[in-house]
Design an enzyme around this catalytic site. Sequence first.
Site, mmCIF file in Angstrom:
data_model
loop_
_atom_site.group_PDB
_atom_site.id
_atom_site.type_symbol
_atom_site.label_atom_id
_atom_site.label_comp_id
_atom_site.label_asym_id
_atom_site.label_seq_id
_atom_site.Cartn_x
_atom_site.Cartn_y
_atom_site.Cartn_z
ATOM 1 N N GLN A 148 0.449 -1.414 -0.460
ATOM 2 C CA GLN A 148 -0.205 0.030 -0.154
ATOM 3 C C GLN A 148 0.834 0.794 0.135
ATOM 4 O O GLN A 148 0.097 2.750 -0.541
ATOM 5 C CB GLN A 148 -1.126 0.176 1.279
ATOM 6 C CG GLN A 148 0.076 0.184 2.397
ATOM 7 C CD GLN A 148 -1.072 0.304 3.707
ATOM 8 O OE1 GLN A 148 -2.020 -1.341 3.679
ATOM 9 N NE2 GLN A 148 -1.423 1.426 5.110
ATOM 10 N N CYS A 155 -5.360 -0.101 3.398
ATOM 11 C CA CYS A 155 -5.084 -1.651 3.819
ATOM 12 C C CYS A 155 -6.462 -2.069 3.741
ATOM 13 O O CYS A 155 -6.976 -3.182 3.281
ATOM 14 C CB CYS A 155 -5.084 -1.814 5.395
ATOM 15 S SG CYS A 155 -5.940 -1.156 6.467
ATOM 16 N N HIS A 298 -6.476 -2.194 11.649
ATOM 17 C CA HIS A 298 -5.597 -2.362 10.374
ATOM 18 C C HIS A 298 -6.189 -3.678 9.536
ATOM 19 O O HIS A 298 -6.799 -4.190 10.564
ATOM 20 C CB HIS A 298 -4.441 -2.371 11.006
ATOM 21 C CG HIS A 298 -3.363 -3.003 9.984
ATOM 22 N ND1 HIS A 298 -3.498 -2.132 8.678
ATOM 23 C CD2 HIS A 298 -2.504 -4.393 9.247
ATOM 24 C CE1 HIS A 298 -2.535 -2.664 7.464
ATOM 25 N NE2 HIS A 298 -2.208 -4.088 7.872
ATOM 26 N N ASN A 314 -0.625 -9.669 4.834
ATOM 27 C CA ASN A 314 -0.728 -8.544 5.284
ATOM 28 C C ASN A 314 -0.269 -7.647 3.802
ATOM 29 O O ASN A 314 -0.762 -7.925 2.715
ATOM 30 C CB ASN A 314 0.347 -7.276 5.497
ATOM 31 C CG ASN A 314 0.515 -6.147 6.593
ATOM 32 O OD1 ASN A 314 -0.558 -5.504 6.212
ATOM 33 N ND2 ASN A 314 0.990 -6.472 7.509
#
Length: 354
Positions: A148, A155, A298, A314
Site C-alpha cells: 500500500q 489496507c 488494521h 498483509n
Amino acid sequence: MAKKLAGLGVALVLLAQLEPAAGGVKFGEEDLKSDESLWNLYERWGVRYNVARDPAEKLRRFAVFKDTVRRVHLRAAAGVSPGLNGFADITANEFTRDFSCRMTRRNLTAPPPVKRRADRTLSLPLSVDWRSKTCKSGQPCLGPVRSQGATCGSCWAFAATGALEIHQAIKGENNREPLQLSVQELIDCDPDSNGCDGGFAESAFVYVSRKGISSAAAYPYTAAADGICQASSTPRVDLLMRGYQTVPPNDELQLLRAVTNGPVVISIAVGDNNKEFQDYQGGLYHGEGKECGTDNDHEMLLVGYGVDYYIIKNSYGERWGDHGYMLLKRDFGKSPDGTCGILKEGGYYPEIGL
C-alpha cells in the site's frame, strides 16, 4: 484528504515498486560492536531493500536504524539470528501515522445478506493454508503480496480486493487467469470510505456488489486520492458478486470454519507506536502485553491457520514479515477478542457466482 507525498512517503512509494525477495537482513554480535560496523550493516540493509537517502537524511535515519537494531537484538530468542525488515530506519510515530488505515465505523448504505448458519457438528482440519493451494485454473489461489506504500491508508481496499480475487479463483469460472482488481477504484469511488484516510472492506464489498469493479491494469494504484472517480470510463471485469457473508464477533470456531472455504477479511489492533509489529520479520507474533492496543485499526486477509497460529496476508509488501505474511498466535480463549483483537469484530468474505 490524501497524505502529502513528501520525504519518507516518496521514498517508500518508490520502494513499493522495487520489492526485493523477502527474508530480511540477518545480523549478529559483530555488527553491534561499533558505529562503523553498524554503518556497514546499514549500508547492507539499504542495498537489500533498495533504500537511497541523501547524505543529511541518511545520517538522521542512521540514528533510528541503530535503535531498531539494538531493540530487535534484545528481543531475539536465544540462539536465533535476528533479522531486519524494510522498515528499520523509520520511527514508530512515522509507522503509526503512515500505515494506520481504519476509520470510525459507521452504518453502511446497505446491509449484508443473512449469514449462513454454522454447522458445529463438522470437524475442522488441523491446519489450512491457502498459500499452498492451487485453484481450478491451475494457478495458485492466492495472488502476490502487494504494498500500500506509506502515503495511503488503504489496507481495507487491499484486503477487499484480495478476498474478491481469491474467491473468484476458488470458484474457477471458465478457468480464467487470476484477477488483479483495482484498489485505486475503491479509494476513489467507494462512498462509504474515506479513501486514503481509511475505510472498511465491508463497505468495499457493498460498492462492488452494486457497481462492479475494474482491473488493476485499467485503473492502476497511485497510493493517493484526488477525489475523482474514474469508474465510468474504465471497463468492468467479469466478476459476479452476489453480496457478502459475515462471521460473527468473538466466535473463533466460525472464523476457522469460514477460512476452510476461502480467505476472510479480519481486523486486528496494531496500536500506536507498536515497535514489535513494525519490526516483525517472521515467526510467531504473540502480541502480548499492551503492544496491540485495544482498538482494531488494521484490516488484513486471514488465509489459514495452524495448531497455535493464524496465517494472515498483509499489504506492506514482501519487505515486512514472512514474505509479507504474519503468523499470529491463537490465545485459546484467554480473551474473548483473541490475540490483538482478531475475533473482536468477526470477519467478512464475498459471495461469488450464481
